[in-house]
Design a protein around this motif. Structure first.
Motif, PDB file in Angstrom:
ATOM      1  N   ASP A 104     -37.565  65.046  96.352  1.00  0.00           N
ATOM      2  CA  ASP A 104     -36.310  65.086  95.672  1.00  0.00           C
ATOM      3  C   ASP A 104     -35.710  63.562  95.345  1.00  0.00           C
ATOM      4  O   ASP A 104     -34.904  63.484  94.662  1.00  0.00           O
ATOM      5  CB  ASP A 104     -35.164  66.029  96.182  1.00  0.00           C
ATOM      6  N   ARG A 105     -36.392  62.622  96.070  1.00  0.00           N
ATOM      7  CA  ARG A 105     -36.060  61.257  96.183  1.00  0.00           C
ATOM      8  C   ARG A 105     -34.548  61.181  96.888  1.00  0.00           C
ATOM      9  O   ARG A 105     -34.085  59.933  96.735  1.00  0.00           O
ATOM     10  CB  ARG A 105     -35.960  60.511  94.703  1.00  0.00           C
ATOM     11  N   LEU A 106     -34.036  62.134  97.319  1.00  0.00           N
ATOM     12  CA  LEU A 106     -32.737  61.836  97.782  1.00  0.00           C
ATOM     13  C   LEU A 106     -32.989  62.004  99.540  1.00  0.00           C
ATOM     14  O   LEU A 106     -33.727  62.611  99.980  1.00  0.00           O
ATOM     15  CB  LEU A 106     -31.881  63.216  97.868  1.00  0.00           C
ATOM     16  N   VAL A 107     -32.286  61.024 100.116  1.00  0.00           N
ATOM     17  CA  VAL A 107     -32.238  61.008 101.812  1.00  0.00           C
ATOM     18  C   VAL A 107     -31.223  61.491 102.382  1.00  0.00           C
ATOM     19  O   VAL A 107     -30.141  61.114 102.456  1.00  0.00           O
ATOM     20  CB  VAL A 107     -32.455  59.461 101.938  1.00  0.00           C
ATOM     21  N   GLY A 108     -31.343  62.674 102.856  1.00  0.00           N
ATOM     22  CA  GLY A 108     -30.515  63.503 103.588  1.00  0.00           C
ATOM     23  C   GLY A 108     -31.104  63.652 105.036  1.00  0.00           C
ATOM     24  O   GLY A 108     -31.841  62.901 105.372  1.00  0.00           O
ATOM     25  N   SER A 109     -30.683  64.635 105.754  1.00  0.00           N
ATOM     26  CA  SER A 109     -30.927  64.735 107.179  1.00  0.00           C
ATOM     27  C   SER A 109     -32.231  65.052 107.485  1.00  0.00           C
ATOM     28  O   SER A 109     -32.840  64.433 108.375  1.00  0.00           O
ATOM     29  CB  SER A 109     -30.023  65.840 107.862  1.00  0.00           C
ATOM     30  N   GLN A 110     -32.884  65.653 106.596  1.00  0.00           N
ATOM     31  CA  GLN A 110     -34.360  65.996 106.782  1.00  0.00           C
ATOM     32  C   GLN A 110     -35.361  64.722 106.555  1.00  0.00           C
ATOM     33  O   GLN A 110     -36.223  64.663 107.389  1.00  0.00           O
ATOM     34  CB  GLN A 110     -34.951  67.077 105.815  1.00  0.00           C
ATOM     35  N   THR A 111     -34.949  64.046 105.686  1.00  0.00           N
ATOM     36  CA  THR A 111     -35.694  62.792 105.388  1.00  0.00           C
ATOM     37  C   THR A 111     -35.572  61.881 106.674  1.00  0.00           C
ATOM     38  O   THR A 111     -36.485  61.259 107.081  1.00  0.00           O
ATOM     39  CB  THR A 111     -35.601  62.442 103.903  1.00  0.00           C
ATOM     40  N   TRP A 112     -34.231  61.638 106.774  1.00  0.00           N
ATOM     41  CA  TRP A 112     -34.037  60.758 107.989  1.00  0.00           C
ATOM     42  C   TRP A 112     -34.857  61.259 109.248  1.00  0.00           C
ATOM     43  O   TRP A 112     -35.121  60.047 110.032  1.00  0.00           O
ATOM     44  CB  TRP A 112     -32.323  60.752 108.068  1.00  0.00           C
ATOM     45  N   SER A 113     -34.701  62.492 109.475  1.00  0.00           N
ATOM     46  CA  SER A 113     -35.470  62.991 110.752  1.00  0.00           C
ATOM     47  C   SER A 113     -36.760  62.595 110.777  1.00  0.00           C
ATOM     48  O   SER A 113     -37.174  62.211 111.854  1.00  0.00           O
ATOM     49  CB  SER A 113     -35.021  64.597 110.743  1.00  0.00           C
ATOM     50  N   LYS A 114     -37.569  62.623 109.655  1.00  0.00           N
ATOM     51  CA  LYS A 114     -38.868  62.460 109.352  1.00  0.00           C
ATOM     52  C   LYS A 114     -39.053  61.004 109.587  1.00  0.00           C
ATOM     53  O   LYS A 114     -40.024  60.397 110.214  1.00  0.00           O
ATOM     54  CB  LYS A 114     -39.426  63.031 108.097  1.00  0.00           C
ATOM     55  N   LEU A 115     -38.050  59.934 109.104  1.00  0.00           N
ATOM     56  CA  LEU A 115     -38.386  58.673 109.249  1.00  0.00           C
ATOM     57  C   LEU A 115     -37.928  58.096 110.477  1.00  0.00           C
ATOM     58  O   LEU A 115     -38.830  57.342 111.044  1.00  0.00           O
ATOM     59  CB  LEU A 115     -37.249  57.803 108.133  1.00  0.00           C
ATOM     60  N   ASP A 116     -37.153  58.786 111.096  1.00  0.00           N
ATOM     61  CA  ASP A 116     -36.805  58.329 112.681  1.00  0.00           C
ATOM     62  C   ASP A 116     -38.033  58.613 113.440  1.00  0.00           C
ATOM     63  O   ASP A 116     -38.635  57.725 114.357  1.00  0.00           O
ATOM     64  CB  ASP A 116     -35.668  59.321 113.374  1.00  0.00           C
ATOM     65  N   TYR A 117     -38.763  59.955 113.153  1.00  0.00           N
ATOM     66  CA  TYR A 117     -40.080  59.903 113.986  1.00  0.00           C
ATOM     67  C   TYR A 117     -41.403  59.065 113.612  1.00  0.00           C
ATOM     68  O   TYR A 117     -41.679  58.315 114.636  1.00  0.00           O
ATOM     69  CB  TYR A 117     -40.773  61.562 113.823  1.00  0.00           C
ATOM     70  N   TRP A 118     -41.487  58.664 112.409  1.00  0.00           N
ATOM     71  CA  TRP A 118     -42.392  57.890 111.895  1.00  0.00           C
ATOM     72  C   TRP A 118     -42.213  56.526 112.226  1.00  0.00           C
ATOM     73  O   TRP A 118     -43.380  55.621 112.203  1.00  0.00           O
ATOM     74  CB  TRP A 118     -42.885  57.981 110.762  1.00  0.00           C
ATOM     75  N   THR A 119     -41.253  56.093 112.269  1.00  0.00           N
ATOM     76  CA  THR A 119     -40.634  54.585 112.442  1.00  0.00           C
ATOM     77  C   THR A 119     -41.146  54.375 113.846  1.00  0.00           C
ATOM     78  O   THR A 119     -41.613  53.109 113.987  1.00  0.00           O
ATOM     79  CB  THR A 119     -39.099  54.594 112.134  1.00  0.00           C
ATOM     80  N   VAL A 120     -40.788  55.235 114.748  1.00  0.00           N
ATOM     81  CA  VAL A 120     -41.358  54.624 116.227  1.00  0.00           C
ATOM     82  C   VAL A 120     -42.423  54.927 116.756  1.00  0.00           C
ATOM     83  O   VAL A 120     -42.906  54.938 117.714  1.00  0.00           O
ATOM     84  CB  VAL A 120     -39.959  55.110 117.201  1.00  0.00           C
ATOM     85  N   ASN A 121     -43.326  55.711 115.757  1.00  0.00           N
ATOM     86  CA  ASN A 121     -44.814  55.997 116.312  1.00  0.00           C
ATOM     87  C   ASN A 121     -45.688  55.058 115.725  1.00  0.00           C
ATOM     88  O   ASN A 121     -45.442  54.555 114.760  1.00  0.00           O
ATOM     89  CB  ASN A 121     -45.174  57.442 115.882  1.00  0.00           C
ATOM     90  N   PRO A 122     -46.813  54.843 116.452  1.00  0.00           N
ATOM     91  CA  PRO A 122     -47.685  53.719 116.056  1.00  0.00           C
ATOM     92  C   PRO A 122     -48.553  53.987 115.023  1.00  0.00           C
ATOM     93  O   PRO A 122     -49.633  53.101 114.604  1.00  0.00           O
ATOM     94  CB  PRO A 122     -48.445  53.422 117.362  1.00  0.00           C
ATOM     95  N   SER A 123     -48.642  55.161 114.142  1.00  0.00           N
ATOM     96  CA  SER A 123     -49.290  55.323 113.131  1.00  0.00           C
ATOM     97  C   SER A 123     -48.560  55.519 111.768  1.00  0.00           C
ATOM     98  O   SER A 123     -47.238  55.639 112.027  1.00  0.00           O
ATOM     99  CB  SER A 123     -50.041  56.580 113.378  1.00  0.00           C
ATOM    100  N   TYR A 124     -48.828  55.634 110.890  1.00  0.00           N
ATOM    101  CA  TYR A 124     -48.166  55.698 109.515  1.00  0.00           C
ATOM    102  C   TYR A 124     -48.263  57.218 109.180  1.00  0.00           C
ATOM    103  O   TYR A 124     -49.199  58.051 109.518  1.00  0.00           O
ATOM    104  CB  TYR A 124     -48.807  55.101 108.351  1.00  0.00           C
TER     105      TYR A 124
END
Length: 126
Positions: A104-124
């Motif tokens: 939906d191109r909107l950044v809410g809690s679900q998108t932030w949560s997924k970003l938090d995970y992928w930001t600190v993990n060594p893969s994309y």
């Protein structure tokens, strides 16, 4: 006899401790907090609702986390300028598709949560 009980007791305690440490380590690897993602990008640990047209440090955090989450050989890295424009909107859309949430191109809690995970993990994410 008493010596054997002490040794067995210590061995049992060591097993319990080793199991607890192993479990804690695997739990930490599967979740990431906003603070962990913020320590990677260092703009803010605030995660407000964001959409196209927004500006500021939270958008910089978003752009930085997207850069850590999307493979630069597949997606052009974003300029971290704090402006949620077309390029950031497109990156959010692509990221949401990669992680299987509503695009939906909107950044809410679900998108932030997924970003938090992928930001600190060594893969994309993709």
């Amino acid at each position: 006899m008493r010596k054997n009980r002490i040794v067995l007791g210590l061995a049992g305690a060591g097993l319990v401790l080793a199991t607890a440490i192993g479990t804690a380590g695997s739990a930490a690897a599967t979740t990431a907090s906003p603070d962990q993602a913020s320590s990677v990008c260092n703009y803010t640990n605030s995660e407000p609702f964001l959409s196209r047209g927004d500006t500021g440090t939270a958008v910089k955090q978003l752009q930085c986390e997207l850069n850590y989450s999307l493979n630069p050989s597949l997606f052009t890295p974003l300029v971290v300028d704090g402006i949620f424009g077309q390029a950031t909107s497109d990156a959010v859309y692509n990221f949401q598709g990669c992680v299987g949430i509503a695009q939906d191109r909107l950044v809410g809690s679900q998108t932030w949560s997924k970003l938090d995970y992928w930001t600190v993990n060594p893969s994309y994410a993709c």
